[in-house]
Write a protein that holds these residues in place. Structure first.
Motif, PDB file in Angstrom:
ATOM      1  N   ALA A  96       0.838  -1.197   0.000  1.00 41.85           N
ATOM      2  CA  ALA A  96       0.000   0.000   0.000  1.00 41.85           C
ATOM      3  C   ALA A  96       0.875   1.249   0.000  1.00 41.85           C
ATOM      4  O   ALA A  96       1.853   1.331   0.729  1.00 41.85           O
ATOM      5  N   GLY A  97       0.524   2.198  -0.856  1.00 42.44           N
ATOM      6  CA  GLY A  97       1.246   3.457  -0.900  1.00 42.44           C
ATOM      7  C   GLY A  97       2.309   3.542  -1.975  1.00 42.44           C
ATOM      8  O   GLY A  97       2.841   4.617  -2.248  1.00 42.44           O
ATOM      9  N   LEU A  98       2.643   2.404  -2.626  1.00 38.82           N
ATOM     10  CA  LEU A  98       3.676   2.462  -3.661  1.00 38.82           C
ATOM     11  C   LEU A  98       3.164   3.167  -4.915  1.00 38.82           C
ATOM     12  O   LEU A  98       3.862   3.975  -5.515  1.00 38.82           O
ATOM     13  N   PHE A  99       1.915   2.870  -5.308  1.00 40.79           N
ATOM     14  CA  PHE A  99       1.342   3.463  -6.512  1.00 40.79           C
ATOM     15  C   PHE A  99       0.343   4.565  -6.221  1.00 40.79           C
ATOM     16  O   PHE A  99      -0.173   5.196  -7.126  1.00 40.79           O
ATOM     17  N   GLU A 100       0.008   4.775  -4.950  1.00 36.87           N
ATOM     18  CA  GLU A 100      -0.951   5.816  -4.625  1.00 36.87           C
ATOM     19  C   GLU A 100      -0.618   6.387  -3.260  1.00 36.87           C
ATOM     20  O   GLU A 100       0.063   5.748  -2.468  1.00 36.87           O
ATOM     21  N   GLU A 101      -1.088   7.593  -3.032  1.00 36.97           N
ATOM     22  CA  GLU A 101      -0.882   8.193  -1.727  1.00 36.97           C
ATOM     23  C   GLU A 101      -1.888   7.625  -0.752  1.00 36.97           C
ATOM     24  O   GLU A 101      -3.056   7.439  -1.072  1.00 36.97           O
ATOM     25  N   LEU A 102      -1.391   7.332   0.432  1.00 37.91           N
ATOM     26  CA  LEU A 102      -2.286   6.812   1.460  1.00 37.91           C
ATOM     27  C   LEU A 102      -3.054   7.965   2.108  1.00 37.91           C
ATOM     28  O   LEU A 102      -2.484   9.034   2.358  1.00 37.91           O
ATOM     29  N   PRO A 103      -4.332   7.760   2.393  1.00 35.44           N
ATOM     30  CA  PRO A 103      -5.074   8.819   3.093  1.00 35.44           C
ATOM     31  C   PRO A 103      -4.573   8.933   4.527  1.00 35.44           C
ATOM     32  O   PRO A 103      -4.070   7.971   5.110  1.00 35.44           O
ATOM     33  N   ASP A 104      -4.681  10.123   5.077  1.00 28.49           N
ATOM     34  CA  ASP A 104      -4.301  10.324   6.478  1.00 28.49           C
ATOM     35  C   ASP A 104      -5.229   9.510   7.362  1.00 28.49           C
ATOM     36  O   ASP A 104      -6.436   9.442   7.130  1.00 28.49           O
ATOM     37  N   ASP A 105      -4.653   8.900   8.375  1.00 26.74           N
ATOM     38  CA  ASP A 105      -5.470   8.090   9.291  1.00 26.74           C
ATOM     39  C   ASP A 105      -6.427   8.966  10.103  1.00 26.74           C
ATOM     40  O   ASP A 105      -7.573   8.607  10.345  1.00 26.74           O
TER      41      ASP A 105
END
Length: 197
Positions: A176-185
């Protein structure tokens, strides 16, 4: 018109560390046929930093053997531990006829030109294309072009489990996060004046 047989560079190993006092070096192998590749007299070009004294040079195998199930190589002109230490982490490349490479393919070994241009597939969907391969001492990186940006994908089996040259694609299972930005928790909160007394 006479065409010269196409030559390709094949990465066959990396020098891990000095072994003993007589210039031997432990190898990390990138070939299925080490006993055939590292025969006495075999010559390799070196991938080393530009400031290394070995930059632009080649090395020749003097002897190859197995010690405690580890591949070890002796190179001509390297006769003591200090000299061996100076070449540690070098990657060894060999020039090979393309016809020979195709006749004797190695598992999990591809040329850069074979990977460049392949579709990158994630969960059955094409997300980009391989634009090039960058070689690092620890592992290779697939540089994937997607939506006008480049993403660096570690070329390891956990993340790139399948390369299908016939189908023109590589399959990726990125973290997770390699191809997209992760949303803030944490949810966004409106500005506040501060806690009341």
């Amino acid at each position: 018109m006479v065409e010269r047989a196409a030559k390709q560079q094949l990465r066959v190993g990396r020098l891990l560390k000095a072994h003993g006092l007589k210039g031997a070096l432990k190898l990390e192998l990138y070939t299925d046929d080490p006993d055939g590749r590292f025969v006495p007299g075999a010559t390799f070009t070196l991938q080393v930093p530009q400031d290394s004294k070995w930059h632009g040079k080649t090395v020749t195998v003097q002897e190859f053997r197995w010690m405690n199930n580890h591949p070890v190589v002796f190179l001509e002109g390297i006769e003591d531990r200090n000299e061996a230490e100076s070449i540690v982490r070098a990657i060894l490349w060999i020039e090979q006829d393309q016809a020979e490479a195709e006749a004797q393919p190695e598992d999990d070994a591809w040329y850069d030109h074979q990977l460049a241009g392949l579709d990158v597939v994630r969960d059955g969907v094409v997300v980009g294309k391989v634009s090039r391969v960058d070689h690092l001492p620890s592992h290779d990186l697939l540089i994937v072009r997607m939506d006008g940006e480049e993403v660096m994908v570690p070329f390891v089996s956990a993340i790139v489990p399948e390369v299908d040259l016939a189908a023109g694609r590589v399959t990726v299972t990125p973290p997770a996060g390699l191809f997209e930005e992760l949303p803030d928790d944490a949810p966004a909160t409106p500005d506040a004046e501060g806690p009341a007394d």
